[in-house]
Scaffold this motif. Sequence first.
Motif, PDB file in Angstrom:
ATOM      1  N   ARG A 120       0.855  -1.182   0.000  1.00  0.00           N
ATOM      2  CA  ARG A 120       0.000   0.000   0.000  1.00  0.00           C
ATOM      3  C   ARG A 120       0.887   1.226   0.000  1.00  0.00           C
ATOM      4  NH1 ARG A 120      -5.415  -1.320   2.281  1.00  0.00           N
ATOM      5  NH2 ARG A 120      -5.607   0.928   2.418  1.00  0.00           N
ATOM      6  N   TYR A 121       0.445   2.261  -0.662  1.00  0.00           N
ATOM      7  CA  TYR A 121       1.217   3.488  -0.772  1.00  0.00           C
ATOM      8  C   TYR A 121       0.346   4.671  -0.391  1.00  0.00           C
ATOM      9  CZ  TYR A 121       4.411   0.517  -3.322  1.00  0.00           C
ATOM     10  OH  TYR A 121       5.278  -0.481  -3.669  1.00  0.00           O
ATOM     11  N   ASP A 122       0.933   5.640   0.257  1.00  0.00           N
ATOM     12  CA  ASP A 122       0.237   6.852   0.651  1.00  0.00           C
ATOM     13  C   ASP A 122       0.977   8.017   0.012  1.00  0.00           C
ATOM     14  OD1 ASP A 122      -1.457   8.611   1.912  1.00  0.00           O
ATOM     15  OD2 ASP A 122      -0.339   8.602   3.783  1.00  0.00           O
ATOM     16  N   LYS A 133       0.455  12.262  -1.755  1.00  0.00           N
ATOM     17  CA  LYS A 133      -0.369  13.447  -1.946  1.00  0.00           C
ATOM     18  C   LYS A 133      -0.199  13.895  -3.391  1.00  0.00           C
ATOM     19  CE  LYS A 133      -1.149  18.098  -0.238  1.00  0.00           C
ATOM     20  NZ  LYS A 133      -0.704  19.128   0.710  1.00  0.00           N
TER      21      LYS A 133
END
Length: 70
Positions: A14-16, A18
């Motif tokens: 999973r990547y977060d 902006k």
Amino acid sequence: MWTAVVDQTGLKGRYDFKLQWTLDDAQTAAPDAPPELFTAIQEQIGLKLERVRSPADVLVIDKVERPGAN
């Protein structure tokens, strides 16, 4: 209208992140305005979106009825 996204990156996990972008139909003359979505994805996170044809699961509902009294 909806668009399906097919993940062909091979990246796991999973990547977060902006992402700053401008709506495609937004008319802005500001020189520091964020780019359109496709450009923002490529410039800011290094991924490229490409249009491809791919099989998709489809659910077809032939008939709908109210449940009967028991």
